[in-house]
Design a protein around this motif. Structure first.
Motif, PDB file in Angstrom:
ATOM      1  N   ASP A 118       0.784  -1.227   0.108  1.00  0.00           N
ATOM      2  CA  ASP A 118      -0.184   0.142   0.036  1.00  0.00           C
ATOM      3  C   ASP A 118       0.826   1.219  -0.010  1.00  0.00           C
ATOM      4  O   ASP A 118       0.220   2.337   0.182  1.00  0.00           O
ATOM      5  CB  ASP A 118      -0.913   0.013   1.194  1.00  0.00           C
ATOM      6  CG  ASP A 118      -0.308  -0.053   2.621  1.00  0.00           C
ATOM      7  OD1 ASP A 118       0.916  -0.582   2.575  1.00  0.00           O
ATOM      8  OD2 ASP A 118      -0.741   0.368   3.637  1.00  0.00           O
ATOM      9  N   LYS A 119       2.189   1.042  -0.019  1.00  0.00           N
ATOM     10  CA  LYS A 119       2.848   2.292  -0.061  1.00  0.00           C
ATOM     11  C   LYS A 119       3.569   2.600  -1.250  1.00  0.00           C
ATOM     12  O   LYS A 119       4.165   1.710  -2.147  1.00  0.00           O
ATOM     13  CB  LYS A 119       4.112   2.065   0.778  1.00  0.00           C
ATOM     14  CG  LYS A 119       3.771   1.745   2.380  1.00  0.00           C
ATOM     15  CD  LYS A 119       3.379   3.082   3.062  1.00  0.00           C
ATOM     16  CE  LYS A 119       2.926   2.822   4.540  1.00  0.00           C
ATOM     17  NZ  LYS A 119       2.270   4.009   5.105  1.00  0.00           N
ATOM     18  N   ILE A 120       3.505   3.788  -1.975  1.00  0.00           N
ATOM     19  CA  ILE A 120       4.068   4.070  -3.465  1.00  0.00           C
ATOM     20  C   ILE A 120       4.600   5.473  -3.111  1.00  0.00           C
ATOM     21  O   ILE A 120       4.091   6.358  -2.801  1.00  0.00           O
ATOM     22  CB  ILE A 120       2.789   3.978  -4.416  1.00  0.00           C
ATOM     23  CG1 ILE A 120       3.377   4.329  -5.751  1.00  0.00           C
ATOM     24  CG2 ILE A 120       1.728   5.136  -4.131  1.00  0.00           C
ATOM     25  CD1 ILE A 120       2.311   3.833  -6.843  1.00  0.00           C
ATOM     26  N   TYR A 121       5.840   5.556  -3.757  1.00  0.00           N
ATOM     27  CA  TYR A 121       6.624   6.616  -3.830  1.00  0.00           C
ATOM     28  C   TYR A 121       7.208   7.008  -5.358  1.00  0.00           C
ATOM     29  O   TYR A 121       7.271   6.087  -6.048  1.00  0.00           O
ATOM     30  CB  TYR A 121       7.639   6.730  -2.992  1.00  0.00           C
ATOM     31  CG  TYR A 121       7.359   6.227  -1.349  1.00  0.00           C
ATOM     32  CD1 TYR A 121       6.973   7.200  -0.551  1.00  0.00           C
ATOM     33  CD2 TYR A 121       7.384   5.059  -0.985  1.00  0.00           C
ATOM     34  CE1 TYR A 121       6.570   7.009   0.570  1.00  0.00           C
ATOM     35  CE2 TYR A 121       7.106   4.849   0.409  1.00  0.00           C
ATOM     36  CZ  TYR A 121       6.516   5.753   1.035  1.00  0.00           C
ATOM     37  OH  TYR A 121       6.425   5.353   2.428  1.00  0.00           O
ATOM     38  N   GLY A 122       7.360   8.207  -5.593  1.00  0.00           N
ATOM     39  CA  GLY A 122       7.900   8.603  -6.853  1.00  0.00           C
ATOM     40  C   GLY A 122       8.632   9.765  -6.777  1.00  0.00           C
ATOM     41  O   GLY A 122       8.493  10.703  -6.025  1.00  0.00           O
ATOM     42  N   MET A 123       9.871   9.879  -7.280  1.00  0.00           N
ATOM     43  CA  MET A 123      10.870  10.906  -7.582  1.00  0.00           C
ATOM     44  C   MET A 123      11.349  10.902  -8.989  1.00  0.00           C
ATOM     45  O   MET A 123      11.216  10.148  -9.939  1.00  0.00           O
ATOM     46  CB  MET A 123      12.253  10.314  -6.706  1.00  0.00           C
ATOM     47  CG  MET A 123      12.082  10.059  -5.436  1.00  0.00           C
ATOM     48  SD  MET A 123      11.845  11.372  -4.371  1.00  0.00           S
ATOM     49  CE  MET A 123      11.488  10.692  -2.730  1.00  0.00           C
ATOM     50  N   ASP A 144      -1.159  12.937  -7.006  1.00  0.00           N
ATOM     51  CA  ASP A 144      -1.695  13.304  -8.382  1.00  0.00           C
ATOM     52  C   ASP A 144      -0.651  13.217  -9.416  1.00  0.00           C
ATOM     53  O   ASP A 144      -0.972  12.597 -10.601  1.00  0.00           O
ATOM     54  CB  ASP A 144      -2.376  14.685  -8.288  1.00  0.00           C
ATOM     55  CG  ASP A 144      -3.403  14.778  -7.625  1.00  0.00           C
ATOM     56  OD1 ASP A 144      -3.967  13.882  -7.007  1.00  0.00           O
ATOM     57  OD2 ASP A 144      -3.806  16.160  -7.163  1.00  0.00           O
ATOM     58  N   ALA A 145       0.631  13.498  -9.324  1.00  0.00           N
ATOM     59  CA  ALA A 145       1.558  13.405 -10.262  1.00  0.00           C
ATOM     60  C   ALA A 145       1.949  11.894 -10.599  1.00  0.00           C
ATOM     61  O   ALA A 145       2.173  11.500 -11.781  1.00  0.00           O
ATOM     62  CB  ALA A 145       2.968  14.098  -9.860  1.00  0.00           C
ATOM     63  N   ILE A 146       1.921  11.114  -9.359  1.00  0.00           N
ATOM     64  CA  ILE A 146       2.155   9.759  -9.602  1.00  0.00           C
ATOM     65  C   ILE A 146       0.982   9.114 -10.544  1.00  0.00           C
ATOM     66  O   ILE A 146       1.248   8.298 -11.508  1.00  0.00           O
ATOM     67  CB  ILE A 146       2.407   8.795  -8.208  1.00  0.00           C
ATOM     68  CG1 ILE A 146       3.468   9.310  -7.339  1.00  0.00           C
ATOM     69  CG2 ILE A 146       2.110   7.494  -8.350  1.00  0.00           C
ATOM     70  CD1 ILE A 146       3.641   9.043  -6.307  1.00  0.00           C
ATOM     71  N   ASP A 147      -0.189   9.468 -10.083  1.00  0.00           N
ATOM     72  CA  ASP A 147      -1.491   8.895 -10.875  1.00  0.00           C
ATOM     73  C   ASP A 147      -1.500   9.232 -12.339  1.00  0.00           C
ATOM     74  O   ASP A 147      -2.090   8.328 -12.928  1.00  0.00           O
ATOM     75  CB  ASP A 147      -2.652   9.254 -10.261  1.00  0.00           C
ATOM     76  CG  ASP A 147      -2.851   8.728  -8.801  1.00  0.00           C
ATOM     77  OD1 ASP A 147      -2.146   7.561  -8.231  1.00  0.00           O
ATOM     78  OD2 ASP A 147      -3.564   9.272  -8.097  1.00  0.00           O
ATOM     79  N   THR A 148      -0.751  10.190 -12.748  1.00  0.00           N
ATOM     80  CA  THR A 148      -0.890  10.512 -14.151  1.00  0.00           C
ATOM     81  C   THR A 148       0.284  10.190 -14.909  1.00  0.00           C
ATOM     82  O   THR A 148       0.533  10.578 -16.160  1.00  0.00           O
ATOM     83  CB  THR A 148      -1.014  12.000 -14.289  1.00  0.00           C
ATOM     84  OG1 THR A 148      -0.163  12.871 -13.525  1.00  0.00           O
ATOM     85  CG2 THR A 148      -2.463  12.374 -13.747  1.00  0.00           C
ATOM     86  N   THR A 149       1.362   9.517 -14.245  1.00  0.00           N
ATOM     87  CA  THR A 149       2.725   9.000 -14.794  1.00  0.00           C
ATOM     88  C   THR A 149       2.139   7.878 -15.919  1.00  0.00           C
ATOM     89  O   THR A 149       1.689   7.187 -15.670  1.00  0.00           O
ATOM     90  CB  THR A 149       3.461   8.559 -13.755  1.00  0.00           C
ATOM     91  OG1 THR A 149       3.943   9.775 -12.806  1.00  0.00           O
ATOM     92  CG2 THR A 149       4.891   8.208 -14.382  1.00  0.00           C
ATOM     93  N   TYR A 150       3.220   8.068 -16.936  1.00  0.00           N
ATOM     94  CA  TYR A 150       3.099   6.900 -17.904  1.00  0.00           C
ATOM     95  C   TYR A 150       2.927   5.574 -17.483  1.00  0.00           C
ATOM     96  O   TYR A 150       4.198   5.097 -16.897  1.00  0.00           O
ATOM     97  CB  TYR A 150       4.257   7.385 -18.967  1.00  0.00           C
ATOM     98  CG  TYR A 150       4.190   6.244 -20.272  1.00  0.00           C
ATOM     99  CD1 TYR A 150       3.196   6.278 -21.278  1.00  0.00           C
ATOM    100  CD2 TYR A 150       5.201   5.713 -20.507  1.00  0.00           C
ATOM    101  CE1 TYR A 150       3.153   5.274 -22.234  1.00  0.00           C
ATOM    102  CE2 TYR A 150       5.447   4.830 -21.522  1.00  0.00           C
ATOM    103  CZ  TYR A 150       4.315   4.669 -22.434  1.00  0.00           C
ATOM    104  OH  TYR A 150       4.463   3.729 -23.614  1.00  0.00           O
ATOM    105  N   GLN A 151       2.200   4.808 -17.859  1.00  0.00           N
ATOM    106  CA  GLN A 151       2.112   3.431 -17.551  1.00  0.00           C
ATOM    107  C   GLN A 151       1.946   2.953 -16.037  1.00  0.00           C
ATOM    108  O   GLN A 151       2.368   1.856 -15.495  1.00  0.00           O
ATOM    109  CB  GLN A 151       3.242   2.527 -18.329  1.00  0.00           C
ATOM    110  CG  GLN A 151       3.383   2.829 -19.718  1.00  0.00           C
ATOM    111  CD  GLN A 151       2.432   1.963 -20.492  1.00  0.00           C
ATOM    112  OE1 GLN A 151       1.742   0.925 -19.571  1.00  0.00           O
ATOM    113  NE2 GLN A 151       2.010   2.394 -21.469  1.00  0.00           N
TER     114      GLN A 151
END
Length: 490
Positions: A118-123, A144-151
């Protein structure tokens, strides 16, 4: 030396980031470096997805262990690993640079999103932002940025894993070829060929010493290529040996590949890896990953007689420094202490290749009428048409003296004009492109034409049979000349 003071001198962020783009990666080696990370993270599936329109984007998704937030930050940090520390046996990284340098070689915006249940991170690293701020500031992505990332939807469908996204792919597009769909598709085809070879031990489910891995490109699973063509009955396996170095044993095994005449066209194109001659040499593995292919490390030179020799070397994970393995994992140099031992194995293993090629050059002992003779004059070899061959001799004697002299001049012209250099280079590169043998049907047709010359002479069939069996090209016939002549009424 007396130290007056210690001054903090960090590198210029913008300059270093741009410099890292030019280490020398191509698409194939860049993708291989990212797959290394997936294997280290215990992934069993790596999906490579790319879109060309409206703009080029590439995603690499694996189902590995994923990372925590701190682990992700470390993974995105330049030079996050000390290359001297001992690593896990299946850890394919060394410098902590591969993810970043491989990605920057193809794109200007690198995004990494990782998931652990359940943990998700983006850099994200954005080179335009780094150049503008000239600072080492990672961009942390919002939800929001994670959710719109390609694939990203593919990542969300699994419990753990990591998604790497390339955007603003200026280098991948080669700038001047922007929008060239054919150009990009060709690059990915070449990359697929590279991955099939580099990770063949992981992709081959019958290979029991490596964790199995599936690699898909746009949903299609790729196959593997064993550089030693072990599936062929004509491949020669030499004894497996070991070299002792620093209380560790390095495994080494030689193979003699089948002569091209023992392969069909498809097999040759698959296993020659371009050409036998160019790809002879050592094949160095570390943790089951192929690092170096087709290199003699200046211990000997590449030649046609040794072209069928390939030698497999397995290195442990802690020998990177001694073997001078570079960041791209495409260059190595064996330690001086074992070079003599490697040279010994070269001398042993290449004998198999030499035997194959030399045997192909031997004439049948019964051939007394070859078409060509080799001559040596003052140490220089040449090939000349055998003017004593019965067919040629008969023609010479039946012609008028002036015509006979002209024929000899034509033969001499042919001998001296043969394009040796062109034939040598083209045949060495692609021997399967040449027709080097006549089929039995073609030889039979030549024999029928030849026999017409003796239709009115009532020659003994045994004499004709003896001539055919001892004269080129008829001596290459795989059938029974006695049976053939009987059926033809001779």
């Amino acid at each position: 030396m007396t130290i007056l003071n210690m001054i903090d001198s960090p590198p210029n962020a913008a300059a270093l980031m741009q410099s890292l783009r030019d280490i020398g990666y191509e698409l194939d080696t860049a993708l291989a470096d990212l797959i290394d990370n997936s294997i280290t993270a215990s992934a069993s599936l790596v999906d490579i997805v790319f879109d060309i329109k409206p703009e080029t984007k590439v995603a690499i998704i694996d189902n590995g262990d994923g990372m925590s937030r701190d682990e992700l930050i470390k993974a995105m940090t330049i030079g996050s690993k000390n290359p001297l520390i001992e690593r896990d046996n299946k850890d394919l990284g060394r410098f902590g640079l591969g993810l970043k340098t491989a990605s920057f070689s193809q794109c200007k915006r690198l995004t990494v999103i990782t998931k652990q249940f359940d943990k998700i991170y983006g850099m994200c690293w954005d080179l335009n932002q780094v150049s503008k701020s000239n600072s080492w500031k990672l961009i942390q992505l919002s939800t929001d940025a994670i959710d719109t990332t390609y694939q990203v939807r593919r990542l969300k469908q699994i419990d753990t894993g990591t998604l790497v996204v390339w955007e603003q792919c200026d280098r991948l597009n080669d700038d001047h070829k922007l929008g060239s769909e054919t150009h990009l598709l060709q690059k990915f085809e070449e990359a697929e060929s590279h991955l099939r070879l580099i990770f063949h031990r992981f992709l081959d489910t019958s290979y029991r010493h490596a964790d199995n891995l599936q690699i898909r490109i746009n949903g299609r699973a790729i196959g593997f290529v064993d550089p030693f063509f072990r599936s062929s009955l004509a491949t020669q396996f030499h004894n497996k040996e070991s070299i002792r170095y620093k209380n560790t044993y390095i495994s080494i095994q030689g193979y003699t590949l089948p002569h091209h005449s023992k392969c069909n066209q498809t097999e040759y194109e698959k296993y020659a890896l371009g050409s036998y001659r160019d790809k002879q040499g050592f094949y160095v593995y570390r943790a089951n990953r192929l690092l170096i292919l087709g290199d003699w490390f200046r211990l000997t030179s590449k030649s046609d007689l040794t072209a069928l020799t390939r030698i497999e070397i397995d290195l442990p994970n802690n020998f990177d420094s001694e073997w001078h393995i570079d960041i791209k994992k495409s260059h190595a140099k064996p330690p001086d202490q074992i070079r003599d031992q490697l040279k010994h194995y070269i001398d042993t293993y290449v004998s198999g290749s030499k035997r194959v090629y030399n045997s192909k050059g031997y004439r049948k002992k019964s051939v007394t009428n070859p078409v060509w003779h080799q001559y040596t004059n003052k140490g220089l070899k040449s090939y000349q048409v055998n003017k004593e061959h019965p067919l040629i001799q008969r023609l010479i004697t039946e012609l008028k003296p002036s015509q006979s002299s002209q024929l000899k001049d034509v033969i001499a012209l042919i001998e001296k004009s043969f394009p040796v250099d062109q034939f040598y280079s083209e045949y060495a590169a692609a021997p399967k492109d040449f027709k080097t043998k006549l089929t039995d049907k073609e030889i039979e047709a030549l024999a029928i034409d030849y026999l017409k010359n003796f239709a009115d002479m009532n020659l003994d069939i045994s004499l004709i049979k003896s001539f055919l069996e001892t004269s080129e090209p008829y001596c290459n016939y795989q059938g029974d000349w006695q049976l053939f002549l009987n059926n033809k009424g001779h």
